[in-house]
Design an enzyme around this catalytic site. Structure first.
Site, short mmCIF file in Angstrom:
data_model
loop_
_atom_site.label_atom_id
_atom_site.label_comp_id
_atom_site.label_asym_id
_atom_site.label_seq_id
_atom_site.Cartn_x
_atom_site.Cartn_y
_atom_site.Cartn_z
CB SER A 1 -0.87 0.01 1.25
OG SER A 1 -0.06 0.29 2.38
CE LYS A 2 0.72 8.42 -0.76
NZ LYS A 2 -0.12 9.45 -0.15
CD GLN A 3 -1.11 4.06 3.90
OE1 GLN A 3 -1.39 3.07 3.24
NE2 GLN A 3 -1.67 5.24 3.66
N GLY B 1 5.10 1.41 1.22
CA GLY B 1 6.15 1.67 0.23
C GLY B 1 5.82 1.36 -1.22
#
Ligand code: GLU
Length: 294
Positions: A242-244, A246
């Site tokens: 996910s964006k969180q 990476g």
């Protein structure tokens, strides 16, 4: 002409741009719809305003179009559908109750966590709010022992037979927060039914949510779609991409490369594709070979 016997969907949360993990889920749902000559809808799951990132939804839609993934009909936005969720919530009033427990209190009850990481709710407020406490959320009562819906089973087209015992594995779950925030479980069930979705194809991180959704469908007297949960892409630490964690955005200049990477992850063997169109021709026949009879 696309048929209404098959209606599939891709339902991204606009928390960042499309990345290889979300493309895998999008591709699987798109291919399954194409192979079944069905419709493929896109719904932006932007009810969680705290998690929605401005511009992310437009970037996802632009990226899908750039990858040759065109959706049928209008894009649906969950943030515009509060009235539908409220109407469904009122229909199952008899099965919900206000809960005043904090996250900390639930964690402290040590019933453990369900496989999706949420603490199992011990039922503290089932018989009424404790004195002096205000409602923080509204929970749905899951079936007690000996009720016929106690264990929900379904046949997942990828994972096979899945069974979940709601009372011991999940507990009574939140449908609405006292501040008006709708839980994903309720919104997704209402929307899939309102959009006539017959086939849900999505990431396996949601396999654990499916029994809750089927239970809600039964209470709301809605039909249950077919489910297919594809494996999720993880980072080297084993976390869902996910964006969180990476994830890198898809490079718009190299669509074929991203498509082939996602197809390989899904186990579709497709050689090099000279164009986006050529990719989709090969990918559709590879998916048909594997899934059209399931
Ligand atoms: N919005 C969810 C996500 O982006 C997907 C929900 C679903 O497919 O049911 O993870």
């Amino acid at each position: 002409m696309a048929s209404t016997d098959y209606i599939g969907r891709f339902a991204p949360s606009p928390t960042g741009p499309l990345h290889i993990g979300s493309l895998v889920a999008a591709m699987a749902s798109y291919l399954d719809a194409k192979v079944h000559h069905g419709q493929w809808l896109v719904r932006i799951e932007d009810i969680d305003e705290a998690r929605s990132v401005p511009g992310a939804a437009q970037s996802i839609l632009q990226c899908l179009a750039n990858l040759g993934m065109y959706w049928d009909g209008e894009v649906v936005w969950q943030s515009e559908r509060h009235a539908l969720y409220q109407a469904a919530f009122e229909r199952i009033n008899d099965f919900t109750y206000p809960c005043g427990c904090s996250r900390r209190e639930i964690a402290d009850s040590r019933l453990g966590t369900s496989s999706d990481g949420a603490a199992i709710y011990p039922g503290t407020c089932r018989n009424g709010l404790q004195a002096g406490k205000a409602a923080r959320a509204f929970r749905l009562r899951v079936p007690d022992a000996a009720h016929s819906d106690e264990t929900i089973t379904f046949e997942d087209r990828w994972a096979g037979l899945v069974a979940q015992h709601l009372a011991s594995e999940v507990g009574d779950f939140v449908l609405k927060r006292a501040d008006g925030f709708w839980a994903y479980q309720l919104a997704v069930v209402v929307d899939d039914a309102a959009q006539g979705v017959t086939h849900v194809v999505r990431g396996a991180d949601l396999l654990e949510s499916t029994a809750r959704q089927i239970y809600l469908q039964r209470l709301l007297k809605l039909s249950t779609p077919q489910y297919l949960h594809v494996p999720v892409v993880t980072n080297p630490a084993g976390e869902k991409l996910s964006k969180q964690t990476g994830a890198q955005a898809i490079d718009p200049g190299r669509p074929e490369q991203a498509l082939i990477e996602a197809a390989n992850f899904l186990g579709l063997s497709i050689g090099p594709a000279e164009s986006v169109d050529a990719f989709w021709r090969k990918a559709t026949s590879a998916w048909a070979h594997r899934f059209s009879d399931r």
